[in-house]
Every structure is written in C-alpha cells, then in structure tokens.
Write an enzyme that holds these catalytic residues in place. Structure first.
Site, mmCIF file in Angstrom:
data_model
loop_
_atom_site.group_PDB
_atom_site.id
_atom_site.type_symbol
_atom_site.label_atom_id
_atom_site.label_comp_id
_atom_site.label_asym_id
_atom_site.label_seq_id
_atom_site.Cartn_x
_atom_site.Cartn_y
_atom_site.Cartn_z
ATOM 1 C CE1 TYR A 239 -4.201 0.877 -0.604
ATOM 2 C CE2 TYR A 239 -4.755 -0.412 1.314
ATOM 3 C CZ TYR A 239 -5.146 0.270 0.194
ATOM 4 O OH TYR A 239 -6.473 0.363 -0.123
ATOM 5 C CD GLU B 194 -2.045 5.019 -6.549
ATOM 6 O OE1 GLU B 194 -2.841 5.846 -6.075
ATOM 7 O OE2 GLU B 194 -2.202 3.792 -6.401
HETATM 8 C C1 LIG Z 1 -11.642 11.621 -8.505
HETATM 9 C C2 LIG Z 1 -10.310 11.596 -7.890
HETATM 10 C C3 LIG Z 1 -10.262 10.856 -6.630
HETATM 11 C C4 LIG Z 1 -8.918 10.873 -6.055
HETATM 12 C C5 LIG Z 1 -8.888 10.352 -4.657
HETATM 13 C C6 LIG Z 1 -7.545 10.425 -4.136
HETATM 14 C C7 LIG Z 1 -7.387 9.880 -2.755
HETATM 15 C C8 LIG Z 1 -6.838 8.515 -2.761
HETATM 16 C C9 LIG Z 1 -6.339 8.019 -1.484
HETATM 17 C C10 LIG Z 1 -6.242 6.498 -1.500
HETATM 18 C C11 LIG Z 1 -5.132 5.976 -2.239
HETATM 19 C C12 LIG Z 1 -5.264 4.499 -2.610
HETATM 20 C C13 LIG Z 1 -4.168 4.161 -3.473
HETATM 21 C C14 LIG Z 1 -4.188 2.740 -3.998
HETATM 22 O O1 LIG Z 1 -4.542 2.765 -5.365
HETATM 23 C C15 LIG Z 1 -2.853 2.177 -3.839
HETATM 24 C C16 LIG Z 1 -2.859 0.697 -3.915
HETATM 25 O O2 LIG Z 1 -3.793 0.009 -4.129
HETATM 26 S S1 LIG Z 1 -1.381 0.060 -3.637
HETATM 27 C C17 LIG Z 1 -1.632 -1.675 -3.595
HETATM 28 C C18 LIG Z 1 -2.052 -2.221 -2.241
HETATM 29 N N1 LIG Z 1 -3.474 -2.129 -2.068
HETATM 30 C C19 LIG Z 1 -4.230 -3.023 -1.406
HETATM 31 O O3 LIG Z 1 -3.766 -4.007 -0.910
HETATM 32 C C20 LIG Z 1 -5.692 -2.749 -1.267
HETATM 33 C C21 LIG Z 1 -6.408 -3.190 -2.372
HETATM 34 N N2 LIG Z 1 -7.803 -2.862 -2.231
HETATM 35 C C22 LIG Z 1 -8.692 -3.531 -1.486
HETATM 36 O O4 LIG Z 1 -8.384 -4.491 -0.825
HETATM 37 C C23 LIG Z 1 -10.112 -3.105 -1.533
HETATM 38 O O5 LIG Z 1 -10.269 -2.296 -2.619
HETATM 39 C C24 LIG Z 1 -10.638 -2.413 -0.260
HETATM 40 C C25 LIG Z 1 -11.968 -1.791 -0.594
HETATM 41 C C26 LIG Z 1 -9.656 -1.367 0.229
HETATM 42 C C27 LIG Z 1 -10.832 -3.424 0.867
HETATM 43 O O6 LIG Z 1 -11.545 -4.471 0.518
HETATM 44 P P1 LIG Z 1 -12.696 -5.110 1.421
HETATM 45 O O7 LIG Z 1 -13.257 -4.224 2.453
HETATM 46 O O8 LIG Z 1 -13.627 -5.702 0.452
HETATM 47 O O9 LIG Z 1 -11.943 -6.164 2.243
HETATM 48 P P2 LIG Z 1 -11.976 -7.691 2.097
HETATM 49 O O10 LIG Z 1 -11.192 -8.099 0.926
HETATM 50 O O11 LIG Z 1 -11.533 -8.224 3.400
HETATM 51 O O12 LIG Z 1 -13.525 -8.085 1.790
HETATM 52 C C28 LIG Z 1 -14.618 -7.909 2.698
HETATM 53 C C29 LIG Z 1 -15.675 -8.934 2.411
HETATM 54 O O13 LIG Z 1 -16.228 -8.780 1.114
HETATM 55 C C30 LIG Z 1 -15.947 -9.908 0.317
HETATM 56 N N3 LIG Z 1 -15.683 -9.470 -1.043
HETATM 57 C C31 LIG Z 1 -15.231 -8.272 -1.400
HETATM 58 N N4 LIG Z 1 -15.071 -8.187 -2.709
HETATM 59 C C32 LIG Z 1 -15.428 -9.401 -3.194
HETATM 60 C C33 LIG Z 1 -15.478 -9.968 -4.488
HETATM 61 N N5 LIG Z 1 -15.098 -9.277 -5.574
HETATM 62 N N6 LIG Z 1 -15.900 -11.241 -4.599
HETATM 63 C C34 LIG Z 1 -16.271 -11.958 -3.532
HETATM 64 N N7 LIG Z 1 -16.255 -11.489 -2.272
HETATM 65 C C35 LIG Z 1 -15.831 -10.227 -2.120
HETATM 66 C C36 LIG Z 1 -14.772 -10.556 0.974
HETATM 67 O O14 LIG Z 1 -14.612 -11.911 0.698
HETATM 68 C C37 LIG Z 1 -15.093 -10.323 2.421
HETATM 69 O O15 LIG Z 1 -16.123 -11.196 2.823
HETATM 70 P P3 LIG Z 1 -16.140 -11.902 4.256
HETATM 71 O O16 LIG Z 1 -16.096 -10.796 5.272
HETATM 72 O O17 LIG Z 1 -17.389 -12.684 4.261
HETATM 73 O O18 LIG Z 1 -14.907 -12.754 4.280
#
Ligand SMILES: CCCCCCCCCCCCC[C@@H](O)CC(=O)SCCNC(=O)CCNC(=O)[C@H](O)C(C)(C)COP(=O)(O)OP(=O)(O)OC[C@H]1O[C@@H](n2cnc3c(N)ncnc32)[C@H](O)[C@@H]1OP(=O)(O)O
Length: 241
Positions: free
Chosen positions: A163, A170
């Site tokens: 992250y 970015e």
């Molecule tokens: C218009 C201009 C706007 C500009 C805004 C500027 C501000 C920006 C600030 C933020 C910067 C972010 C930068 C970013 O791009 C940098 C990176 O990504 S670097 C790489 C590292 N990143 C990561 O590791 C995070 C990646 N992202 C995520 O993980 C998700 O997007 C997030 C929403 C952050 C978190 O996900 P979530 O809350 O869903 O967590 P879980 O994965 O634990 O899931 C929760 C439960 O939902 C189920 N789930 C979710 N999605 C799915 C799916 N597609 N299919 C099936 N199930 C899904 C998951 O299984 C969990 O269920 P349960 O609780 O039952 O286990």
C-alpha cells in the site's frame, strides 16, 4: 385475512427467490473474480516479457496500456457489488480505492503521455499487479470454499508494504505530471466564459495529492482491521463508514 397455508407458501416463494438471487450473485462474483485474476495475470506476464526482451522499462506502459485500462475500468463493478449488497464492503472505502485508480489510469497516465516512462509508473503498476492477482484469487478461492492458506496470508500481509509503495508510485507520478498539466492548460476552463466558472486542472492535482493525507490512512487502517479479523479471528464492530 390470509390463511396460515397461504402465508407459508408466500414465505416459501420468498425463500426460493432469495436462494436464486444468492446463487446468481455467487456465480457472477466467481466469474468476475476469475476474469479479473486472469486479466491481472496477463498484465504480469506482458510486463515480465517486455522487460526480459527489451531490458528497459521505457515503452512498457504503452505496450500494456490497453489491458490495464480494460481491467482497471472493469474494477468499477466493485462499487456496484457493494451498492447492491452482493459483498460486505463499504461503498465509501471501495469508492475511494476504485476512483483513485481510475483517476490515475485515465486522467494522469493515459492523458499525459510524457510521464508514461517514469519509474514511478512502473512502481505503481508492479504493486497494483501483485495486489490484484492476490486479491482476486483470494476472493475466487474463498467463494469456492477452497482457500489455500498462503493466499489468505498474502492477501492480509502483503498490503502492509504494498500500500505505501503503491501510494508513493501514484503520488510521484502525479508530481511528475504537474508541469505538463500547467503548460498545456488541459481540462481547464478559464474566465471569461459563458458559464462564468473557472477550473484549473493543475491546481486540482494538488488537491488530489493532498487528499491522500486523510484518505489513505482510512484505507490502510480498514485493511489492518480486516487483517485482525481474518487472520486472528478478532471480532470487530465496524462503525457505519
Ligand atoms: C476523482 C479523484 C479521486 C482521487 C482520490 C484520491 C485519494 C486517494 C487516497 C487512497 C489511495 C489508494 C491508493 C491505492 O490505489 C494504492 C494501492 O492500491 S497500492 C496496492 C495495495 N493495495 C491493497 O492491498 C488494497 C487493495 N484494495 C482492497 O483491498 C479493496 O479495494 C478495499 C476496498 C480497500 C478493501 O476491501 P474489502 O473491504 O472488500 O476487504 P476484504 O477483501 O476483506 O472483503 C470484505 C468482504 O467482502 C468480500 N468481497 C469483497 N469483494 C469481493 C469480491 N469481488 N468477490 C467476492 N467477495 C468479495 C470478501 O470476501 C469479504 O467477505 P467476508 O467478510 O465474508 O470474508
């Protein structure tokens, strides 16, 4: 007044409807996650092949941009998934994550060609690719109830390092774009004009960069909470985000 028999059959129909929706949702999510894992794997292979053949990162973005734009834009479905309640994720958290990525791809790297060969672009591309292969394969195996521990471990540990690295890539890329945005006056509206409004893309890039300060920690702490819940079984009462 409806008889108890009629009430029972209405309830049965409702349950059957919920079950069908549940099955359809799971089928769609499985398809979606497999497609996304495959898409990011294709990207990883294309990037590795490019680098092995050319021994330089220059031209890499141009070589992979179509696939990147396709799959990163396809990620907008994640907003639909949480809005419809198909997944238990906050619309706000997902919205910030998805919109920042779409912004980086379409409004920065795609439009400002001069920055496409910056090292920072490669940094966020590599970080996003590793993250997304892990994340979508986690969701896929989880839905299929066959989740290998190393994928679970990777999903909830790699982000600790990835992250900040992704955010650094970015921010450095937006910073590199600033002079070009200023010189070209792109996406800007100067006064006087018939709408009587002015907008400066160059200054709005500063606002976007500053918005990382309050927004990124929210995403990071959200993931740390998810990590404690999934890896250590902690029960976490989430506030309405
Ligand atoms: C218009 C201009 C706007 C500009 C805004 C500027 C501000 C920006 C600030 C933020 C910067 C972010 C930068 C970013 O791009 C940098 C990176 O990504 S670097 C790489 C590292 N990143 C990561 O590791 C995070 C990646 N992202 C995520 O993980 C998700 O997007 C997030 C929403 C952050 C978190 O996900 P979530 O809350 O869903 O967590 P879980 O994965 O634990 O899931 C929760 C439960 O939902 C189920 N789930 C979710 N999605 C799915 C799916 N597609 N299919 C099936 N199930 C899904 C998951 O299984 C969990 O269920 P349960 O609780 O039952 O286990």
């Amino acid at each position: 007044m409806a008889s108890s028999e009629e009430e029972g059959s209405v309830e049965e129909k409702e349950n059957a409807k919920k079950k069908t929706i549940g099955t359809l949702a799971t089928a769609w999510l499985t398809f979606y996650n497999i497609a996304m894992t495959a898409g990011w794997l294709v990207l990883a292979i294309a990037m590795a092949r490019f680098y092995i053949e050319k021994r330089t990162h220059k031209g890499l973005y141009r070589a992979i941009q179509k696939t990147l734009k396709l799959f990163q834009t396809f990620a907008s479905f994640e907003l639909v998934h949480c809005a419809l309640g198909l997944v238990r994720t906050s619309v706000l958290v997902t919205g910030v994550q998805v919109s920042s990525r779409i912004f980086m791809v379409w409004l920065i790297t795609n439009t400002i060609r001069q920055i496409q060969d910056e090292e920072s672009v490669i940094l966020f591309l590599v970080v996003w690719t590793v993250t997304e292969i892990t994340r979508y394969s986690y969701y896929t195996f989880n839905l299929l109830n066959h989740l290998p521990y190393f994928i679970k471990w990777a999903r909830y540990n790699l982000f600790i390092v990835l992250y900040p690295l992704g955010v650094a890539g970015e921010l450095l890329t937006i910073y590199a774009a600033l002079p070009y945005a200023r010189r070209s006056g792109m996406y800007s509206l100067r006064l006087p004009n018939k709408y009587n409004i002015s907008f400066d893309y160059y200054y709005s890039l500063f606002i976007v960069m500053c918005s990382y300060i309050p927004l990124f920690p929210q995403l990071y702490f959200h993931m740390l909470r998810q990590r404690r819940k999934v890896l250590h079984g902690e029960i976490i009462v989430e506030k309405d985000e």
